[in-house]
Design an enzyme around this catalytic site. Structure first.
Site, PDB file in Angstrom:
ATOM      1  N   LEU A  76      -8.915 -27.323-121.422  1.00  0.00           N
ATOM      2  CA  LEU A  76      -7.893 -27.586-120.407  1.00  0.00           C
ATOM      3  C   LEU A  76      -8.522 -27.827-119.036  1.00  0.00           C
ATOM      4  O   LEU A  76      -7.825 -28.163-118.088  1.00  0.00           O
ATOM      5  CB  LEU A  76      -6.921 -26.407-120.309  1.00  0.00           C
ATOM      6  CG  LEU A  76      -5.941 -26.228-121.472  1.00  0.00           C
ATOM      7  CD1 LEU A  76      -4.996 -25.065-121.195  1.00  0.00           C
ATOM      8  CD2 LEU A  76      -5.135 -27.500-121.700  1.00  0.00           C
ATOM      9  N   GLY A  77      -9.807 -27.628-118.939  1.00  0.00           N
ATOM     10  CA  GLY A  77     -10.470 -27.862-117.649  1.00  0.00           C
ATOM     11  C   GLY A  77     -10.492 -26.632-116.765  1.00  0.00           C
ATOM     12  O   GLY A  77     -10.331 -26.714-115.550  1.00  0.00           O
TER      13      GLY A  77
ATOM     14  N   ASP B 162      -8.768 -15.057-128.537  1.00  0.00           N
ATOM     15  CA  ASP B 162      -9.982 -15.109-129.361  1.00  0.00           C
ATOM     16  C   ASP B 162     -10.544 -13.698-129.506  1.00  0.00           C
ATOM     17  O   ASP B 162     -10.555 -12.933-128.526  1.00  0.00           O
ATOM     18  CB  ASP B 162     -11.096 -15.930-128.670  1.00  0.00           C
ATOM     19  CG  ASP B 162     -10.739 -17.389-128.506  1.00  0.00           C
ATOM     20  OD1 ASP B 162      -9.755 -17.820-129.120  1.00  0.00           O
ATOM     21  OD2 ASP B 162     -11.455 -18.083-127.746  1.00  0.00           O
TER      22      ASP B 162
ATOM     23  N   LYS C  42       7.634 -28.399-122.768  1.00  0.00           N
ATOM     24  CA  LYS C  42       7.864 -27.167-123.535  1.00  0.00           C
ATOM     25  C   LYS C  42       7.091 -25.993-122.944  1.00  0.00           C
ATOM     26  O   LYS C  42       5.871 -26.069-122.767  1.00  0.00           O
ATOM     27  CB  LYS C  42       7.421 -27.395-124.994  1.00  0.00           C
ATOM     28  CG  LYS C  42       8.333 -28.349-125.741  1.00  0.00           C
ATOM     29  CD  LYS C  42       9.712 -27.766-125.762  1.00  0.00           C
ATOM     30  CE  LYS C  42      10.676 -28.436-126.677  1.00  0.00           C
ATOM     31  NZ  LYS C  42      12.042 -27.922-126.483  1.00  0.00           N
ATOM     32  N   THR C  43       7.789 -24.917-122.676  1.00  0.00           N
ATOM     33  CA  THR C  43       7.137 -23.771-122.021  1.00  0.00           C
ATOM     34  C   THR C  43       6.720 -22.673-123.007  1.00  0.00           C
ATOM     35  O   THR C  43       6.021 -21.740-122.635  1.00  0.00           O
ATOM     36  CB  THR C  43       8.075 -23.128-120.972  1.00  0.00           C
ATOM     37  OG1 THR C  43       9.213 -22.615-121.653  1.00  0.00           O
ATOM     38  CG2 THR C  43       8.497 -24.126-119.918  1.00  0.00           C
TER      39      THR C  43
ATOM     40  N   THR D 114       3.074 -21.467-123.361  1.00  0.00           N
ATOM     41  CA  THR D 114       2.658 -20.710-122.174  1.00  0.00           C
ATOM     42  C   THR D 114       3.211 -19.292-122.227  1.00  0.00           C
ATOM     43  O   THR D 114       2.502 -18.314-121.956  1.00  0.00           O
ATOM     44  CB  THR D 114       3.114 -21.442-120.898  1.00  0.00           C
ATOM     45  OG1 THR D 114       2.393 -22.661-120.813  1.00  0.00           O
ATOM     46  CG2 THR D 114       2.862 -20.616-119.643  1.00  0.00           C
TER      47      THR D 114
ATOM     48  N   LYS E  30      11.932 -21.254-114.885  1.00  0.00           N
ATOM     49  CA  LYS E  30      11.950 -20.725-116.255  1.00  0.00           C
ATOM     50  C   LYS E  30      10.608 -20.054-116.601  1.00  0.00           C
ATOM     51  O   LYS E  30      10.571 -18.941-117.141  1.00  0.00           O
ATOM     52  CB  LYS E  30      12.223 -21.879-117.229  1.00  0.00           C
ATOM     53  CG  LYS E  30      12.415 -21.444-118.653  1.00  0.00           C
ATOM     54  CD  LYS E  30      12.851 -22.617-119.507  1.00  0.00           C
ATOM     55  CE  LYS E  30      12.844 -22.237-120.965  1.00  0.00           C
ATOM     56  NZ  LYS E  30      13.020 -23.403-121.832  1.00  0.00           N
TER      57      LYS E  30
ATOM     58  N   CYS F   6     -37.004 -37.666-118.252  1.00  0.00           N
ATOM     59  CA  CYS F   6     -37.667 -36.732-119.152  1.00  0.00           C
ATOM     60  C   CYS F   6     -38.135 -37.442-120.413  1.00  0.00           C
ATOM     61  O   CYS F   6     -39.092 -38.199-120.345  1.00  0.00           O
ATOM     62  CB  CYS F   6     -36.761 -35.528-119.428  1.00  0.00           C
ATOM     63  SG  CYS F   6     -37.727 -34.057-119.812  1.00  0.00           S
TER      64      CYS F   6
ATOM     65  N   HIS G  43     -35.460 -33.636-114.081  1.00  0.00           N
ATOM     66  CA  HIS G  43     -34.051 -34.016-114.261  1.00  0.00           C
ATOM     67  C   HIS G  43     -33.346 -34.122-112.906  1.00  0.00           C
ATOM     68  O   HIS G  43     -32.734 -33.149-112.455  1.00  0.00           O
ATOM     69  CB  HIS G  43     -33.329 -32.970-115.113  1.00  0.00           C
ATOM     70  CG  HIS G  43     -33.775 -32.953-116.537  1.00  0.00           C
ATOM     71  ND1 HIS G  43     -33.115 -33.641-117.532  1.00  0.00           N
ATOM     72  CD2 HIS G  43     -34.833 -32.356-117.126  1.00  0.00           C
ATOM     73  CE1 HIS G  43     -33.732 -33.455-118.682  1.00  0.00           C
ATOM     74  NE2 HIS G  43     -34.787 -32.673-118.471  1.00  0.00           N
TER      75      HIS G  43
ATOM     76  N   GLU H  35     -30.667 -35.457-112.201  1.00  0.00           N
ATOM     77  CA  GLU H  35     -29.202 -35.356-112.325  1.00  0.00           C
ATOM     78  C   GLU H  35     -28.708 -33.934-112.073  1.00  0.00           C
ATOM     79  O   GLU H  35     -27.538 -33.730-111.757  1.00  0.00           O
ATOM     80  CB  GLU H  35     -28.753 -35.861-113.714  1.00  0.00           C
ATOM     81  CG  GLU H  35     -29.052 -34.949-114.906  1.00  0.00           C
ATOM     82  CD  GLU H  35     -30.461 -35.111-115.482  1.00  0.00           C
ATOM     83  OE1 GLU H  35     -31.337 -35.647-114.763  1.00  0.00           O
ATOM     84  OE2 GLU H  35     -30.701 -34.695-116.632  1.00  0.00           O
TER      85      GLU H  35
HETATM   86  N1  GLN Z   1     -38.607 -33.446-125.751  1.00  0.00           N
HETATM   87  C1  GLN Z   1     -39.296 -33.713-124.520  1.00  0.00           C
HETATM   88  C2  GLN Z   1     -40.128 -32.517-124.070  1.00  0.00           C
HETATM   89  O1  GLN Z   1     -39.864 -31.412-124.486  1.00  0.00           O
HETATM   90  C3  GLN Z   1     -38.348 -34.143-123.442  1.00  0.00           C
HETATM   91  C4  GLN Z   1     -37.386 -33.093-123.035  1.00  0.00           C
HETATM   92  C5  GLN Z   1     -36.195 -33.617-122.264  1.00  0.00           C
HETATM   93  O2  GLN Z   1     -35.893 -34.809-122.324  1.00  0.00           O
HETATM   94  N2  GLN Z   1     -35.472 -32.737-121.603  1.00  0.00           N
HETATM   95  O3  GLN Z   1     -41.013 -32.662-123.291  1.00  0.00           O
END
Ligand code: GLN
Length: 549
Positions: free
Chosen positions: A15-16, A148, A188-189, A192, A224, A382, A508, A510
């Site tokens: 659901l985020g 759960d 529909k509630t 919930t 409601k 990577c 990385h 990102e």
């Molecule tokens: N498998 C590669 C390593 O371990 C690259 C890892 C990755 O892409 N995060 O070096």
């Protein structure tokens, strides 16, 4: 003393909850409060580092090298803060700590039980980040869905805290779903109601219900829900589906989610929300001037969450460049020498994704070759960087069947090999080279131009590295190692100066991209893709003119 907001989820997963928690935290932060978020996950793995991305999506790595749930990525992207190992706790970690204490004799004479020993450890960790006056509010997202079996000890810990701490210091926000039945044309509630009932049976009563819905909740519905679920009507919050997750903080602001929390927690010292930067970003995101198409070459493409941070980095970098970034997934397993041109020719840039293991490797190498030979902007992360090194070794240096020892332990040309310190490691969990390490960038390189500095730190998650025995040979043939870790000599960045944009990074980038501070390499890559796209259309229109003349 910090205040604690717990975010639970009901009815169904997905659901985020992470986005709602991050949005609420963003609003409180925008009002001048010091805020952090943590996630408690009910599974028994110590961390998600050993989980398959197909099971659990990407594993997000923090500055301090913790392998964590991908929701921590949302927290960092929304709040522009760093999280740490303490921000992600699993059932496995809780039990490990308690069992270690038991072995050390800490409970001598006692039977160790879920209540109070496990719940004490959970509570200790829930309160930990709020202990040293660093934060006004600590948000805790409880993973899983109420009902759960696994999440029961976490919910029980929340119940105890609701009872032990002053009333205004703890609150619970419960996220649920109000499904719309098309045939009956009705919201529909009941689901919930059931989920709140289930939560109440465990002794936890929600202060706020955030209701995911495809249709607006009118006052009758809100009344409601309030009546049946025993919350105030103003505390029934509508969470409509949004066109982008980055719009959710503004939707929650409109619904006054932050103000209701502030009131309940008796916080009076807050400002008007400052979301100026956020709104500028959102405007750019929603009204791009042009579009680029990026091919994401990976092997976990069936599950979007597997590359979550990469996809979000594209969103940030797209807004920065005022272009819409359309990402098209290409399964590397199905790329061959025969079909590569057909598969990749429509793209304005290629990103070869991180990954592990043997599957889909040759397709990645073929894709890199295509990008290198066709001047198509290339960005390898990577494993993607390692593939670029292998491709160059095989096709430019003539090192036939050059490989990484990860895929071929006996290769004649191990251009990528296991880091020395990794060779003695036997245990899998948490043992890679993880977290932030510094990297020195060569002056005058593309990386230098993009980062605007020669010293950076970026996050890592790998066991293998560029084999420096081959460095001279590579540099002589035109592949530059433009970034290195000075302590170890580990190659962090490679690039091809005679290509418009060809860059591979062992780290990385990102993982550090946020709304307010997009990752420079993604911004540079999208800029290159934009230029590539413009060139393509210029060429098209001039060849059309030629045809007309
Ligand atoms: N498998 C590669 C390593 O371990 C690259 C890892 C990755 O892409 N995060 O070096």
């Amino acid at each position: 003393m910090a205040k604690y907001i717990f975010v639970t989820g009901g009815v169904t997963s997905s659901l985020g909850k992470g986005i709602i928690a991050a949005s609420l935290a963003k609003l409180l932060q925008a009002r001048g409060l010091k805020v952090t978020i943590q996630k408690f996950d009910p599974y028994i793995n110590i961390d998600p580092g050993t989980l398959n991305p197909y099971e659990h999506g990407e594993c997000y790595v923090t500055e301090d090298g913790a392998e964590t749930d991908l929701d921590l990525g949302h927290y960092e992207r929304f709040l522009n803060i760093y999280t740490t190992q303490a921000n992600n706790v699993t059932t496995g970690r809780i039990y490990q700590t308690v069992i270690n204490k038991e072995r050390a004799g800490a409970f001598l004479g006692k039977t160790v039980q879920v209540v109070p020993h496990i719940t004490d450890e959970i509570k200790h960790r829930m309160l930990l980040l709020g202990k040293d006056d660093k934060y006004d509010v600590v948000l805790t997202e409880i993973g899983g869905t109420v009902g759960d079996i696994e999440s029961l000890p976490f919910i029980e810990a929340v119940r105890q805290l609701q009872w032990e701490l002053p009333e205004e210091d703890v609150m619970v926000v419960h996220l649920t779903l109000i499904p719309y039945l098309k045939a009956a044309k009705e919201l529909k509630t009941k689901p919930t109601q059931h989920s709140v009932k289930m939560l109440s049976e465990t002794g936890v009563h929600p202060d706020i219900l955030v209701c995911r819905t495809e249709e607006p909740l009118n006052n009758d519905i809100k009344r409601k829900i309030a009546l049946f679920c025993n919350v105030k009507q103003e505390a029934v919050i509508e969470a409509m589906d949004a066109s982008t997750i980055y719009e959710v903080p503004l939707l929650m602001l409109r619904e006054k989610l932050d103000l209701i929390c502030l009131k309940k927690m008796n916080i009076t010292n807050y400002a008007e929300p400052n979301l100026d930067k956020w709104k500028v970003f959102l405007d750019k995101l929603k009204y791009p001037r042009s579009k680029v198409t990026i091919g994401l070459i990976g092997k976990y493409i069936e599950l979007q969450d597997a590359y979550k941070s990469i996809l979000e980095s594209f969103v940030h970098a797209g807004a920065m460049n005022e272009v819409k970034v359309q990402v098209v997934n290409v399964h590397s397993e199905f790329i061959t020498h025969e079909n590569v041109a057909e598969k990749l020719q429509g793209f304005d840039g290629l990103l070869v994704a991180p990954g592990f293991g043997h599957r889909g490797i040759e397709g990645k190498i073929i894709a890199v070759k295509y990008a290198r030979e066709n001047n198509l902007p290339f960005f390898g992360i990577c494993l993607g960087m390692q593939m670029a090194v292998i491709e160059f070794g095989r096709n430019v240096l003539g090192l036939n069947e050059a490989h990484s020892t990860e895929m071929d332990a006996k290769t004649q040309y191990p251009v990528i090999n296991m880091m020395e310190e990794q060779k003695k490691i036997k245990m899998m969990g948490g043992t890679m080279r993880l977290g932030a390490y510094p990297c020195e960038i060569k002056e005058g390189s593309l990386a230098h131009q993009i980062y605007g500095t020669t010293s950076i730190t970026e996050r890592h998650r790998h066991r293998f590295e560029f084999n420096n025995d081959y460095l001279e040979q590579y540099e002589a043939a035109g592949m530059l190692a433009s970034g290195k870790n000075n302590d170890t000599g580990l190659v962090e960045i490679i690039e091809l100066p005679n290509h418009p944009f060809f860059i591979g990074v062992q780290y990385h980038p990102e993982l550090k991209s946020t709304v307010e501070s997009p990752a420079p390499l993604f911004v540079g890559f999208i800029d290159a893709a934009k230029k590539y796209n413009e060139q393509k259309s210029n060429m098209k229109s001039s060849s059309m003119k030629d045809a007309i003349i």
